[in-house]
Each structure stands twice: as structure tokens, then as C-alpha cells.
Design a protein around this motif. Structure first.
Motif, PDB file in Angstrom:
ATOM      1  N   HIS A 254      -0.861 -19.225  20.608  1.00 31.15           N
ATOM      2  CA  HIS A 254      -1.902 -18.536  19.899  1.00 31.15           C
ATOM      3  C   HIS A 254      -1.499 -18.787  18.431  1.00 31.15           C
ATOM      4  N   MET A 255      -0.577 -19.225  17.915  1.00 30.70           N
ATOM      5  CA  MET A 255      -0.369 -19.582  16.497  1.00 30.70           C
ATOM      6  C   MET A 255       0.630 -20.899  16.152  1.00 30.70           C
ATOM      7  N   PRO A 256       0.336 -21.445  14.973  1.00 30.96           N
ATOM      8  CA  PRO A 256       1.124 -22.400  14.770  1.00 30.96           C
ATOM      9  C   PRO A 256       2.487 -22.440  14.576  1.00 30.96           C
TER      10      PRO A 256
ATOM     11  N   THR B  65       8.020 -19.393  24.291  1.00 32.06           N
ATOM     12  CA  THR B  65       8.153 -18.221  23.146  1.00 32.06           C
ATOM     13  C   THR B  65       8.293 -18.856  21.969  1.00 32.06           C
ATOM     14  N   MET B  66       8.218 -18.045  20.886  1.00 33.22           N
ATOM     15  CA  MET B  66       8.312 -18.610  19.412  1.00 33.22           C
ATOM     16  C   MET B  66       9.540 -17.775  19.179  1.00 33.22           C
ATOM     17  N   PRO B  67      10.686 -18.477  19.334  1.00 30.47           N
ATOM     18  CA  PRO B  67      11.888 -17.725  18.867  1.00 30.47           C
ATOM     19  C   PRO B  67      12.364 -17.138  17.599  1.00 30.47           C
ATOM     20  N   GLU B  68      11.437 -17.881  16.607  1.00 29.43           N
ATOM     21  CA  GLU B  68      11.446 -17.309  15.078  1.00 29.43           C
ATOM     22  C   GLU B  68      10.840 -16.106  14.930  1.00 29.43           C
ATOM     23  N   HIS B  69       9.905 -15.721  15.731  1.00 30.49           N
ATOM     24  CA  HIS B  69       9.016 -14.715  15.675  1.00 30.49           C
ATOM     25  C   HIS B  69       9.323 -13.653  16.676  1.00 30.49           C
ATOM     26  N   ARG B  70      10.086 -14.034  17.631  1.00 30.32           N
ATOM     27  CA  ARG B  70      10.605 -13.311  18.876  1.00 30.32           C
ATOM     28  C   ARG B  70       9.374 -12.664  19.642  1.00 30.32           C
ATOM     29  N   HIS B  71       8.290 -13.414  19.869  1.00 26.87           N
ATOM     30  CA  HIS B  71       7.395 -13.263  20.906  1.00 26.87           C
ATOM     31  C   HIS B  71       7.021 -14.467  21.837  1.00 26.87           C
ATOM     32  N   GLY B  72       6.407 -14.125  22.871  1.00 25.78           N
ATOM     33  CA  GLY B  72       5.953 -15.014  23.851  1.00 25.78           C
ATOM     34  C   GLY B  72       4.581 -15.356  23.763  1.00 25.78           C
TER      35      GLY B  72
END
Ligand SMILES: [Cu+2]
Length: 144
Positions: free
Chosen positions: A117-119, A87-94
Motif C-alpha cells: 500500500h506504499m512505496p 512486511t515493511m521492516p523499516e516501518h514495522r508494519h505489514g
């Protein structure tokens, strides 16, 4: 028996002694030496997970796999299964992909089908299914 023949016969004995010394080393070091090109690790009091990304280094938008080794600590039971997610916890997505994990024996696993899928900051989530319940270990990866 001439000297050369004795030397050849002595070689497997030296290898066997080296293996015994490695087994005698502490468990966390053995886990660390289980994988070549180790990318990172996740650990708590009961388990240590080391992982190597394939291919390395990780790149945004590229599918990758992880070779993993799981080492129980302090008499913890070997896990029955391992699940991997991120997950990206700062963006709230997996991730947009669901990885598959295959056990390869002696505490090693292979996870296929991951993609960042993103930096940015990604947290790899390792869920160990153990006789005492599921344990989540996390490793943070900063992707440029
Ligand atoms: Cu994101």
C-alpha cells in the motif's frame, strides 16, 4: 513411408529427448525456468522459491497475485504447505490484506490478494511447512 511422413513421426521423439535433458539439468535451474516473467527469488541451502507477480510490474496500492514455484535442494523434503505474507521492516508494519495461497501441483502455488500500500522496501515472507518444521525464506522488493 515417404520422407515427409518420417519427419512428422520424428518430431515427438525430438521433444521427448529435449524434456529428458531439461530434467537432467540441475534443480535450481529447473526452478528458475518454471515460471515465465520471473520477478524474483528467495533461497537458502534447502529450498529455492521463484515467483512472478501478476500483473507485473508491481505498483503501490494495487492488488496483485504471485505465481510461485518451490524447489527443494540437496534432498530436502517437498513442503506440505506454503504461506505468503509481506512486511515493511523499516516501518514495522505489514500489509493491510491477508493473502490466500492455493497449491497447484508439482511444487507450484498461487497467492492472491496481496497489496503493497506504499512505496519503499517490502520483504516478502515465504513460510514453508516441511516435515522438518517451518522454514521462512525472504525476498526483498524495492517499490518505487
Ligand atoms: Cu511502510
Amino acid at each position: 513411408m515417404d520422407a515427409r511422413a518420417r519427419q512428422v513421426n520424428a518430431f515427438p521423439v525430438a521433444v521427448a529427448v529435449g524434456t529428458l535433458l531439461l530434467v537432467a539439468a540441475d534443480a535450481s535451474r529447473a526452478c528458475g525456468e518454471a515460471l515465465r516473467g520471473t520477478t524474483g527469488r528467495a533461497e537458502n541451502a534447502r529450498y529455492e522459491i521463484v515467483f512472478a507477480a501478476v500483473p507485473a510490474p508491481l505498483a503501490a496500492g494495487k492488488l496483485f497475485s504471485l505465481d510461485l514455484a518451490v524447489c527443494p535442494r540437496g534432498g530436502a523434503a517437498a513442503p506440505n504447505a506454503l504461506a505468503v505474507d509481506a512486511t515493511m521492516p523499516e516501518h514495522r508494519h505489514g500489509m493491510n490484506y491477508r493473502p490466500t495461497v492455493v497449491a497447484r501441483g508439482t511444487g507450484t502455488y498461487r497467492a492472491d490478494g496481496l497489496m503493497f500500500h506504499m512505496p519503499g522496501r517490502w520483504d516478502l515472507l515465504f513460510d514453508l511447512v516441511t516435515p522438518a518444521g517451518t522454514e521462512r525464506l525472504t525476498a526483498t522488493v524495492l517499490l518505487e
